[in-house]
Write an enzyme that holds these catalytic residues in place. Structure first.
Site, mmCIF file in Angstrom:
data_model
loop_
_atom_site.group_PDB
_atom_site.id
_atom_site.type_symbol
_atom_site.label_atom_id
_atom_site.label_comp_id
_atom_site.label_asym_id
_atom_site.label_seq_id
_atom_site.Cartn_x
_atom_site.Cartn_y
_atom_site.Cartn_z
ATOM 1 N N HIS A 70 26.340 -19.935 -3.152
ATOM 2 C CA HIS A 70 26.061 -19.957 -1.710
ATOM 3 C C HIS A 70 27.347 -20.257 -0.947
ATOM 4 O O HIS A 70 28.385 -20.544 -1.547
ATOM 5 C CB HIS A 70 25.026 -21.047 -1.403
ATOM 6 C CG HIS A 70 25.521 -22.426 -1.731
ATOM 7 N ND1 HIS A 70 25.475 -22.941 -3.028
ATOM 8 C CD2 HIS A 70 26.104 -23.386 -0.970
ATOM 9 C CE1 HIS A 70 25.998 -24.157 -3.029
ATOM 10 N NE2 HIS A 70 26.404 -24.450 -1.788
ATOM 11 N N ASP A 99 28.598 -22.758 2.322
ATOM 12 C CA ASP A 99 28.026 -23.936 2.978
ATOM 13 C C ASP A 99 27.726 -23.745 4.460
ATOM 14 O O ASP A 99 26.854 -24.415 4.997
ATOM 15 C CB ASP A 99 28.947 -25.149 2.794
ATOM 16 C CG ASP A 99 28.876 -25.675 1.356
ATOM 17 O OD1 ASP A 99 27.897 -25.354 0.658
ATOM 18 O OD2 ASP A 99 29.818 -26.380 0.936
ATOM 19 N N HIS A 147 30.332 -20.524 -3.637
ATOM 20 C CA HIS A 147 30.425 -21.384 -4.820
ATOM 21 C C HIS A 147 29.049 -21.749 -5.335
ATOM 22 O O HIS A 147 28.047 -21.563 -4.631
ATOM 23 C CB HIS A 147 31.221 -22.642 -4.494
ATOM 24 C CG HIS A 147 30.584 -23.453 -3.402
ATOM 25 N ND1 HIS A 147 30.794 -23.181 -2.068
ATOM 26 C CD2 HIS A 147 29.704 -24.474 -3.440
ATOM 27 C CE1 HIS A 147 30.081 -24.021 -1.326
ATOM 28 N NE2 HIS A 147 29.395 -24.827 -2.137
ATOM 29 N N ARG A 169 24.451 -35.263 -14.304
ATOM 30 C CA ARG A 169 25.713 -34.986 -13.591
ATOM 31 C C ARG A 169 25.599 -35.584 -12.196
ATOM 32 O O ARG A 169 24.743 -35.211 -11.409
ATOM 33 C CB ARG A 169 25.907 -33.471 -13.499
ATOM 34 C CG ARG A 169 27.068 -32.972 -12.668
ATOM 35 C CD ARG A 169 26.807 -31.495 -12.378
ATOM 36 N NE ARG A 169 27.942 -30.748 -11.885
ATOM 37 C CZ ARG A 169 28.182 -30.534 -10.586
ATOM 38 N NH1 ARG A 169 27.426 -31.111 -9.665
ATOM 39 N NH2 ARG A 169 29.198 -29.756 -10.236
#
Ligand SMILES: O=C(O)CCC(=O)C(=O)O
Ligand SMILES: [Fe+2]
Length: 772
Positions: free
Chosen positions: A568, A570, A640, A650
């Site tokens: 996507h 941002d 990204h 994570r």
């Protein structure tokens, strides 16, 4: 006869204008008014005298008849002698005109007006000066009228518009003060007519349209008479102009005829518009016929349809109307009604002129463009018609080719610009990281893009552990992601906490206050680093801060092909199929920079990737690890995503920033306030840093303040040069004036189906009436 206000010789209006301008700069308002008013008066007088003299002399010395006696001279040698008759008339006319003018105006050289001054008057500049001067001596009504008059001809003039808005709000100003001091009677009457017509008040409508027609012919005669002025060398040096007697007479006469033809356009053009009202004179009779019909005056209705048909003999609707009205009145009686004689003559004269003009066009190449839409096609010589058709086709082709070329150039320029902004951005990025020990591991180049950076050792192992713990402690208290435990992929569990939430939990004793304020501090640290590294010229504000963990759900990993976070951008909606990113809500369009601070690496998968706009081609991979930050521009240069986390948890702090102070995050401000409250006054140092990031929200009421301050003066008279009329040269540039006047009421009144003219009358008067 023409009445003159002043004495002979008439004071030249350009001189008066100059005096007025000079007085303006001295602030001598009375003198501005005196001179400008006189300039306007004298210009009008000059115009009227010239028209009067030419019309008078044309009546006294027509060229039609030859000299008594000479006409009967037998053929041999007759030509040259007959010419004398013609030239005698020319001389007589010249004498008549110059004597008439000189008597009323003084020597002709007195009234040679420069092009510049003429332009000023065409732009109605004197009213700009007058507006200020009247205002200064407190003649509000006159100031308003002057402002309104000027603005009508200069609709793009923002200062005057502001002034008018300002006047409108002032006590003592009335709606009737907004007068057009240059209004032309025929146009006023026409507009009044349209107004009444539109309101179905047909009787007053007929009166105004009749007055409009009458005034039209008066103005038309005057306009035409004034065309018989100086020869315009059209940019050539007159010394270079050489032509024999007949050629020079032809040149000048064609110029005169061209000018006369253009009177129809001039009369049909409203101030401030660069396009005339279409088919203006015929339109009067279109309105009239229907207005008379509705007033049950069938004779007049028939007269007006017949008059209209002189212009457009084949028009179907009008012929139907004529048939209908004739049937109502009685055919016999209808047949005796003739169209208006003055209109018949108008058309006849105009057509003869067009024929001459076309002849000169064909033979001498003196261009003539017919301004009328009613001209029968066969007036233009067939050869010219063909030539024009070919020319139009060529022009269309060239226009198209130019269009294509322009597009190509545009894309080239765009690419070049993009390249150079990218280069300058690349050069720009790489500023200080502010803290010792922080490493720039990869810059844009190594990451195959722009506005990208990977930094290491931004925080310590201890800090990573503490934030990691905070995340899990907060998550236990249940703070999902918009309430959904797995928003991005069913194969992972997602948990997040914001700074404010963490501080509140700290306040409630549910998590450690220390870690909560560490979260706050660390996010500020990253903000400063991003702001500095990308060398931003304006402050970077928080838009949103989220401590997030993604945990693999072990039993949901088999055959998994999706990402942890799909690719996507941002600040826009990525449409990868189109390779486009749409910067519109619901995307967070105001986000300018993003940064992810990683807290751990004890998991499988979960690499951060940059891709191209196709969302497929990976251009760089960043492996998360404690203290590593990936920072990047939030725009379409940086699509990204996050690869699947297939084992373990994570955790990262995701930060989004904006350069727009209006989007400075409110939660952040609340968090700051809360922190200030929670921290003991002893810890003053901490308070100091916290304060620093309190935003300076710009106040929105500044505009309002301005207007209240300006009560004493209209804005443009106050602001020095901006109101100085001489500086408004570009304003009335016709190319910038709005051309979209096709929907003006008079055009609609005639063209659209829902209006009352021609069509409905023909179809069925009864139903039309019942509707009314
Ligand atoms: O966690 C990451 O590495 C990236 C997350 C991300 O891009 C986002 O939430 O917008
Ligand atoms: Fe993202």
């Amino acid at each position: 006869d023409v009445q003159l206000s002043g004495s002979v010789p008439l004071e030249p209006y350009d001189l008066l204008f100059d005096n007025g301008v000079e007085a303006y700069y001295k602030g001598d308002w009375k003198s501005v008014i005196l001179n400008m008013e006189r300039a306007l008066l004298n210009k009008g007088a000059l115009r009227r005298v010239k028209a009067h003299c030419r019309l008078l002399c044309a009546n006294q010395t027509g060229f039609g008849e030859s000299l008594p006696g000479l006409g009967e001279i037998p053929v041999p040698g007759n030509g040259a002698v007959a010419d004398l008759g013609f030239f005698q008339n020319v001389l007589k006319r010249a004498q008549c005109v110059s004597a008439c003018e000189e008597e009323k105006l003084g020597p002709p050289s007195l009234h040679k007006i420069s092009e510049e001054v003429e332009i000023e008057f065409r732009k109605r500049s004197p009213y700009n000066y007058l507006q200020v001067a009247y205002f200064k001596i407190n003649r509000l009504d006159k100031a308003v009228a002057a402002a309104h008059t000027f603005y009508l001809a200069n609709p793009e003039h923002m200062e005057m518009r502001q002034n008018l808005e300002y006047y409108r709000m002032m006590a003592g100003v009335q709606e009737t003060d907004f007068k057009d001091l240059e209004a032309r009677t025929h146009m006023e009457e026409f507009q009044q007519g349209v107004k009444f017509y539109t309101a179905d008040s047909f009787l007053p409508a007929t009166e105004h349209f009749e007055a409009a027609v009458e005034e039209y012919f008066v103005a038309y005669q005057e306009c035409r008479a004034l065309c018989e002025g100086d020869y315009d060398y059209e940019g050539y040096n007159y010394l270079d102009y050489s032509a024999d007697l007949f050629q020079s007479m032809t040149d000048h006469y064609m110029q005169v005829l061209n000018c006369k033809q253009n009177c129809a356009v001039e009369l049909a053009t409203k101030p401030g518009k660069d396009k005339p009202v279409e088919d203006f004179l015929p339109a009067h009779f279109n309105y009239l016929q229907f207005a008379y019909y509705n007033s049950e005056n069938y004779e007049k209705a028939i007269e007006c349809t017949k008059t209209y048909l002189l212009f457009h003999p084949a028009e179907e609707v009008m012929n139907q109307n004529l048939a209908y009205y004739s049937a109502v009145l009685g055919e016999e009686k209808a047949a005796t009604i003739t169209p208006r004689e003055n209109v018949r003559q108008y058309i006849q004269q105009s057509l003869l002129e067009k024929e001459l003009l076309y002849f000169a066009y064909e033979v001498f190449g003196i261009t003539f463009i017919d301004p009328d839409s009613w001209t029968p096609i066969d007036i233009m010589p067939p050869k010219l018609r063909e030539k024009q058709k070919a020319e139009r086709e060529t022009a269309a082709r060239i226009t198209e080719e130019i269009g294509n070329l322009m597009k190509e150039i545009e894309t080239l320029v765009e690419e070049k610009n993009k390249e150079s902004t990218e280069i300058s951005r690349m050069v720009r990025e790489g500023g200080s990281v502010l803290y010792d020990g922080i490493k720039v591991t990869m810059a844009s180049k190594a990451l195959n893009g722009s506005q990208r950076v990977v930094l290491d050792d931004v925080i310590t192992e201890d800090e990573c552990r503490e934030l990691h713990r905070l995340s899990n402690a907060a998550a236990l208290k249940g703070d999902g992601y918009r309430g959904k435990p797995s928003p991005h992929t069913p194969s992972e569990m997602f948990q997040g906490v914001t700074v404010l939430k963490a501080l509140k939990l700290g306040q409630e004793g549910k998590v450690s206050m220390r870690s909560a304020s560490l979260f706050f501090d660390i996010s500020e640290k990253v903000r400063k680093i991003v702001e500095s590294y990308f060398r931003l010229e304006t402050p970077l504000y928080f838009s949103y801060t989220h401590l997030v963990c993604r945990s693999a759900i072990d039993e949901k990993q088999e055959g998994r092909e999706d990402l942890s976070h799909s690719v996507h951008v941002d600040n826009c909606l990525l449409v990868s199929e189109l390779m486009e990113c749409i910067k519109e809500p619901p995307a967070y369009t105001y986000r300018d920079y993003s940064a992810i601070l990683y807290l751990n690496d004890d998991f499988e998968g979960g690499d951060f990737i940059f891709t191209q706009l196709d969302a497929k081609t990976v251009t760089a991979v960043v492996r998360p690890q404690c203290g590593r930050v990936v920072g990047f521009g939030a725009g379409k240069e940086n699509p990204h995503g996050v690869r699947a986390v297939t084992r373990g948890q994570r955790c990262a702090v995701a930060l989004w920033f904006t350069l727009d102070p209006r989007h400075n995050e409110k939660e952040r401000i609340q968090a700051e306030d809360l922190l200030k409250m929670l921290i003991s006054p002893v810890d003053a140092e901490f308070q100091g840093t916290a304060k620093e990031s309190i935003p300076e929200t710009p106040t929105q009421s500044e505009g309002g303040k301005d207007t209240t301050q300006a009560t004493a003066e209209p804005p443009s008279s106050d602001s020095g040069t901006s109101s100085v009329p001489a500086e408004t040269a570009s304003v009335s540039d016709p190319s910038t004036i709005n051309r979209s006047d096709s929907s003006s009421p008079e055009a609609q009144g005639l063209d659209t189906e829902d209006s009352k003219p021609a069509v409905s009358a023909a179809v069925d008067s009864h139903s039309a009436k019942e509707e009314l």
